[in-house]
Design a protein around this motif. Structure first.
Motif, short mmCIF file in Angstrom:
data_model
loop_
_atom_site.label_atom_id
_atom_site.label_comp_id
_atom_site.label_asym_id
_atom_site.label_seq_id
_atom_site.Cartn_x
_atom_site.Cartn_y
_atom_site.Cartn_z
N VAL A 46 0.84 -1.20 0.00
CA VAL A 46 0.00 0.00 0.00
C VAL A 46 0.87 1.26 0.00
O VAL A 46 0.61 2.22 -0.74
N ALA A 47 1.93 1.24 0.81
CA ALA A 47 2.84 2.39 0.85
C ALA A 47 3.44 2.65 -0.53
O ALA A 47 3.55 3.80 -0.98
N GLY A 48 3.84 1.58 -1.22
CA GLY A 48 4.40 1.74 -2.56
C GLY A 48 3.43 2.36 -3.53
O GLY A 48 3.78 3.23 -4.33
N LEU A 49 2.17 1.94 -3.47
CA LEU A 49 1.16 2.46 -4.39
C LEU A 49 0.88 3.94 -4.15
O LEU A 49 0.84 4.74 -5.10
N VAL A 50 0.68 4.33 -2.90
CA VAL A 50 0.34 5.73 -2.64
C VAL A 50 1.53 6.65 -2.89
O VAL A 50 1.36 7.79 -3.33
N LEU A 51 2.74 6.16 -2.63
CA LEU A 51 3.92 6.98 -2.93
C LEU A 51 4.14 7.09 -4.44
O LEU A 51 4.56 8.14 -4.93
N LEU A 107 5.72 1.96 -10.98
CA LEU A 107 6.46 2.82 -10.05
C LEU A 107 6.30 2.37 -8.60
O LEU A 107 7.17 2.64 -7.77
N ALA A 108 5.20 1.68 -8.31
CA ALA A 108 4.95 1.25 -6.94
C ALA A 108 6.03 0.31 -6.42
O ALA A 108 6.26 0.22 -5.21
N THR A 109 6.72 -0.38 -7.32
CA THR A 109 7.73 -1.34 -6.89
C THR A 109 9.00 -0.66 -6.37
O THR A 109 9.78 -1.27 -5.64
#
Length: 229
Positions: A46-51, A107-109
């Motif tokens: 979730v942190a990766g997606l929102v960032l 980009l989430a990765t």
């Protein structure tokens, strides 16, 4: 039971004093970590997606990227952003043609590590290792200045409680907090009026901002559903 151990010192000295007009992803990064020990409070996916959404949002807010109603991504003809990470993300997005959902997942990765690197380089956080019994060690990012760590949520909550219009950066910040259902925890309130005000402000944002928030909410929902299966 845990102990926080400082990692090797950053290249730049720790930054103290007020940090205002910080990049969107930096404010979001501050909100998702504990102020005391820098532990991440959201699931890593979730942190990766929102960032990732925040990094795209920095380009959208700066006029360097457009997202249309069909989630197509276009790049206006204008000078590239000066900030190195924003420039790097723009280079990635312009190298191939993909819709916004594809770029968000891609980009989430790496978004978490990219934003963490920027925060460390600028001296806003200190990388620490939390050693916990019976669990694997995790890297945390402890703020160099507690006031700076608290500033994003204090600013947002104060404006909402005063019913002051938000700027588009805070509208997207609030939209991304709504997208991962983290707004009540971050704003430290269960007041329904604050939540309604946050949603109302998002509706006043330009269409690309609203689209990015909606896209992120869908992606977070899919990620959570996948973990529950």
């Amino acid at each position: 039971m845990s102990a926080v151990v400082a990692m090797p010192a950053a290249k730049r000295p720790r930054t103290r004093g007020a940090v205002r007009n910080a990049p969107l992803a930096d404010d979001l990064f501050r909100l998702m970590h504990k102020e005391r020990d820098g532990a991440l409070q959201l699931h890593e996916d979730v942190a990766g997606l929102v960032l990732a959404a925040a990094l795209l949002g920095e380009l959208v807010l700066g006029g360097h990227l457009m997202i249309t109603a069909d989630y197509a991504v276009t790049v206006p003809t204008r000078p590239a952003p000066y900030e190195p990470l924003a420039h790097e993300v723009l280079d990635i997005v312009t190298c191939e043609s993909h819709p916004a959902p594809t770029w968000l997942l891609f980009l989430a990765t790496t978004a978490y590590d990219r934003v963490a690197g920027r925060m460390v380089r600028e001296g806003h956080v200190e990388q620490v290792a939390a050693r916990r019994l019976f669990s694997r060690n995790r890297t945390g990012y402890r703020p160099a200045d507690g006031n700076n760590a608290a500033w994003p949520w204090a600013r947002l909550l104060n404006r909402l409680q005063r019913q002051e219009p938000l700027d588009n950066t805070d509208r997207l910040l609030g939209g991304l907090l709504l997208a991962c259902d983290w707004h009540r925890t971050v704003l430290r309130t269960a007041d329904l009026n604050v939540t309604l005000s946050l949603r109302h402000e998002l509706q006043q944002a330009p269409e690309p901002v609203q689209l990015l928030a909606a896209l992120t909410e869908n992606a977070v929902g899919s990620a959570v559903t996948s973990r529950l299966r």
